[in-house]
Design an enzyme around this catalytic site. Structure first.
Site, short mmCIF file in Angstrom:
data_model
loop_
_atom_site.label_atom_id
_atom_site.label_comp_id
_atom_site.label_asym_id
_atom_site.label_seq_id
_atom_site.Cartn_x
_atom_site.Cartn_y
_atom_site.Cartn_z
CE LYS A 1 -0.72 0.30 5.15
NZ LYS A 1 0.10 1.59 5.20
CB THR A 2 3.94 2.40 1.74
OG1 THR A 2 3.75 1.73 3.04
CG2 THR A 2 4.96 3.63 1.74
CG ASP B 1 -0.75 5.00 4.97
OD1 ASP B 1 -1.41 4.05 4.89
OD2 ASP B 1 0.65 4.83 5.46
CD GLU B 2 -1.32 2.04 8.38
OE1 GLU B 2 -2.38 1.18 8.52
OE2 GLU B 2 -0.18 1.59 8.35
CD GLN C 1 -2.41 -4.71 8.87
OE1 GLN C 1 -1.27 -4.32 9.54
NE2 GLN C 1 -2.27 -4.58 7.57
NE ARG D 1 2.64 -6.96 11.33
CZ ARG D 1 2.44 -6.14 10.36
NH1 ARG D 1 2.88 -5.34 9.84
NH2 ARG D 1 1.01 -6.45 9.68
#
Length: 783
Positions: free
Chosen positions: A33-34, A225-226, A256, A614
């Protein structure tokens, strides 16, 4: 098509080249996504959109910096400088400084961190003569923070009888008074806390339509973002700014969303399509980070949640190893298992320390892990401990600098008015506080006009106060021409701080000197770095804002080759080759505090999902049958989350454990009925069997029943090596190399005693010389 776009897959390319209108990118863990956000901004700029019209909001300074660096390589550094990109708090602080006068604040207002706010709340509680055991300042601060994030101002609080009643029921009927006094004192000190940066931005955009129109026209394109981590206050700001053009792109993953305790509202992302018309929805479902086993296991975890957006995360990566589940007897054994596994993996697979992370639910769990890593000489770093800028000596220097730029900052003034000691005691400070409140002036103004006040202070102390005022004003003059490094160097020498720590020859004093030196180094680095950024000077004001908004995750500290220890909340957004998730026990993870509602339990499950995702190559899940809590060893049971993972993705390495139990009660008292105790052999049982399987009445007279803890069918018992067990009967001799689970490898130096009393003196590489009773020692002969 631009060359860099060829690096994207089809699912990533679609949202990257979609410029206009509202859109949501639902991005699974590790799906890139980044990269999409970064390339989308670069693509927009390549299509002629002015970077001054783009606003990009992130949740860490580190993320913003990395994105800006990537964009610079595509479109050039000079253009990238013009982007408004940063955290919610840093961007809104920038806007508030520009518009501060409209709200009655100076443009150089101070930003209070949680420690500053806590000290002020504690002072207010003390001044109001309230019981500090009932009005605990951290709880009061948390309550005020939740008010602000819910946009409950002092006026709104006072008009809300339900809130006042709730505080009265909690034995804090004067909560409203504290809230009002706290807000008034912050305003008088020209200070905002973190929550104010959001609250005051909402106030600015609501009360001043012309300001809202100005920034709506400025930020024609907004990226967030997020988005699943936004709270109500952030949501309203984004809605207001994007309302005119509706060119808004939000990226996030509902799976998340783990910050409800900070006020994050998962409904912001779940309901995004209801907030705007003709929303385009894109899904990033290919995971580039983890193996198939980890991705599929994570999917089986999050599938148990009812509240979620539809997506199916998949990966083209290798199958990878199964997730390893390990049971330990105690938390200390768990720590030793983690340390020995890391040590062996490093030896066998040539891995670095930085390839490993240990994640836990609460910070207190790090102790046993730290102990075990230290004994193995494995370097580690705890994230989320005392950050550099929270250390006392650093806060002392920064307090001087804060006072230079804002003399109304009373928390900074109280901190250093008598440091280093200059004969201004607490009694004098208390008199100044009372006078300042009485005159409705700042403490610094009272000190500056001390001869015109009726404060009962002797002539000698008045002279000291005047000298202090003169000192601060001389720093203010220097600040007009010097950068932050030059000013701070002058301040540390002139005030006597350097001299103070130099005369302290203790290791602590030396460490404090080194920290101040590191602070000055950081300032020099900051000044050089600011030269690369448009419209900056490396001034004191810029540095203080940078410090106030820094997060622990943004800091770069020392040797990068260390095992990372952190809570799962801090691990979000990070990735490691190997991840240990420790303490997977009921009432620990999921937390005992989360069992009240389905929403709370689902948030804990999302937290577990974040922990597992992770890992790139290997994930380990560990739990202990007993754990020290508040100094007492208490029994634990495995977390329900382990049994929620599809067992085809698990490898349980714990051997079957046999136990004996001597009944303390006669079975006669329970009658003839035989309980139906049949365990499903395919599932981990929550409670390890600790009680005998009762037979008929005469069973109590026989030998105690021998029984086994049930384990899953895919169990792989650890085979005993030839050298293990009954070593006091074996040919163990001086000079043998042996391996011990806790102490590692050692050489046998001496053997004494016979039979069951045989002892061996062994010199271990990590544990030193130990004398072990061989009938109990679990040793493996390796040479």
């Amino acid at each position: 098509m631009e060359k860099y776009l060829s690096q994207l897959n089809e699912a990533q390319l679609e949202p990257t080249i979609q410029i206009d209108g509202p859109m949501i990118v639902i991005a699974g863990a590790g799906s890139g996504k980044t990269r999409v956000l970064t390339f989308r901004i670069a693509y927009m700029m390549s299509k002629g959109i002015d970077p001054f019209n783009i606003l990009s909001l992130t949740f860490t300074n580190k993320a913003a910096k990395e994105m800006k660096e990537r964009i610079s390589t595509i479109v050039g550094a000079s253009e990238a400088k013009n982007l408004w990109m940063g955290t919610f708090h840093s961007i809104f602080a920038k806007i508030l400084r520009i518009e501060a006068d409209k709200l009655g604040y100076p443009s150089n207002f101070t930003i209070y961190d949680s420690q500053d706010s806590g000290r002020l709340i504690a002072s207010i509680i003390k001044e109001m003569n309230l019981d500090k055991d009932i009005y605990k300042y951290k709880q009061v601060l948390g309550r005020i923070s939740s008010y602000k994030n819910s946009l409950i101002t002092v006026r709104a609080y006072m008009q809300n009888p339900e809130l006042k009643e709730a505080d009265a029921m909690a034995r804090r009927p004067r909560m409203g008074e504290i809230y009002k006094e706290y807000v008034d004192r912050c305003f008088k000190a020209g200070a905002m806390d973190f929550d104010d940066l959001l609250l005051k931005t909402n106030e600015l955009l609501t009360r001043f339509p012309e300001v809202l129109a100005k920034y709506q026209n400025r930020f024609k394109y907004i990226l967030v973002d997020e988005y699943q981590d936004t709270n109500h206050s952030q949501y309203l700001i984004v809605r207001a700014l994007s309302d005119k053009f509706q060119n808004i792109c939000v990226v996030g993953d509902d799976a998340q969303s783990i910050y409800a305790f900070r006020g994050a509202n998962i409904n912001n992302i779940l309901n995004f399509q209801n907030d705007y018309d003709d929303v385009k929805v894109f899904r990033l479902e290919q995971n580039y980070r983890s193996t198939k086993n980890i991705v599929n296991a994570a999917n089986s975890i999050i599938d148990k949640n009812e509240t979620k957006l539809d997506k199916v995360v998949w990966t083209a990566n290798d199958e990878g190893g199964k997730i390893i589940v390990n049971r330990s007897l105690t938390d200390s054994d768990e720590g030793r298992y983690v340390a020995s596994t890391i040590w062996e993996s490093k030896m066998q697979n040539q891995q670095k320390n930085s390839d490993f992370a240990v994640l836990y639910r609460t910070n207190a769990q790090s102790r046993s892990i730290e102990d075990a890593l230290r004994k193995r000489d494995i370097p580690y770093r705890i994230y989320g401990g005392t950050s550099f800028y929270q250390r006392k000596e650093i806060k002392d220097v920064v307090a001087y600098l804060r006072l230079v730029i804002n003399p109304a900052d009373e928390e900074a003034l109280k901190r250093i008015i008598n440091f280093p000691a200059r004969g201004i005691g607490q009694t004098t400070v208390d008199k100044l506080i009372v006078a300042a409140n009485g005159y409705k002036r700042t403490i610094f103004e009272v000190m500056k006009n001390i001869d015109k006040t009726n404060v009962s202070i002797n002539a000698g102390t008045k002279t000291k106060l005047k000298n202090f005022v003169t000192l601060v004003e001389s720093f203010q003059v220097l600040n007009q021409t010097a950068d932050v490094f030059e000013l701070a160097e002058h301040v540390t020498r002139t005030t006597g701080i350097i001299k103070e720590f130099n005369k302290d020859g203790t290791p602590e004093g030396v460490a404090k000197m080194e920290n101040i030196e590191e602070l000055l180094n950081g300032m020099k680095d900051f000044v050089e770095g600011q030269k690369e950024i448009a419209d900056t000077t490396g001034s004191l004001a810029e540095f203080l804002e940078d410090v106030a908004l820094a997060t622990d995750a943004d800091a770069d500290k020392g040797d990068p080759d260390h095992v990372a220890l952190m809570t799962i909340h801090l691990a979000k957004g990070l990735e490691f080759a190997n991840v240990f998730v420790v303490g997977l026990e009921e009432d620990l993870f999921p937390s005992a505090m989360s069992g009240n509602t389905r929403a709370e339990l689902e948030e804990e499950r999302r937290l577990f999902y974040v922990a597992v995702t992770r890992a790139e190559k290997q994930a380990y899940l560990t739990y202990a049958l007993s754990r020290y809590r508040w100094g007492k060893l208490v029994d634990s049971e495995p977390s329900r989350f382990i049994s929620e993972i599809d067992e085809q993705y698990l490898e349980i390495v714990t051997p079957i454990e046999e136990r004996r139990f001597n009944p303390m009660l006669s079975a006669d008292i329970f009658g003839d009925a035989e309980p139906n105790i049949k365990a499903n052999p395919n599932k981990i049982r929550y409670k390890p069997a600790k009680k005998p399987v009762f037979k008929k009445a005469n069973a109590a007279k026989k030998e105690p029943e021998k029984f086994q803890v049930t384990t899953p069918k895919n169990l792989k018992p650890v085979a005993k090596s030839e050298g293990e067990a009954n070593l006091f009967d074996s040919k163990l001799t001086v000079g043998n190399l042996v391996k011990h689970l806790r102490f590692g490898v050692g050489e046998v130096k001496k053997i004494e005693g016979v039979g069951a009393d045989t002892k061996a003196e062994i010199n271990f590489q990590h544990g030193g010389v130990k004398k072990l009773l061989l009938r109990f020692a679990k040793l493996e002969v390796i040479g």
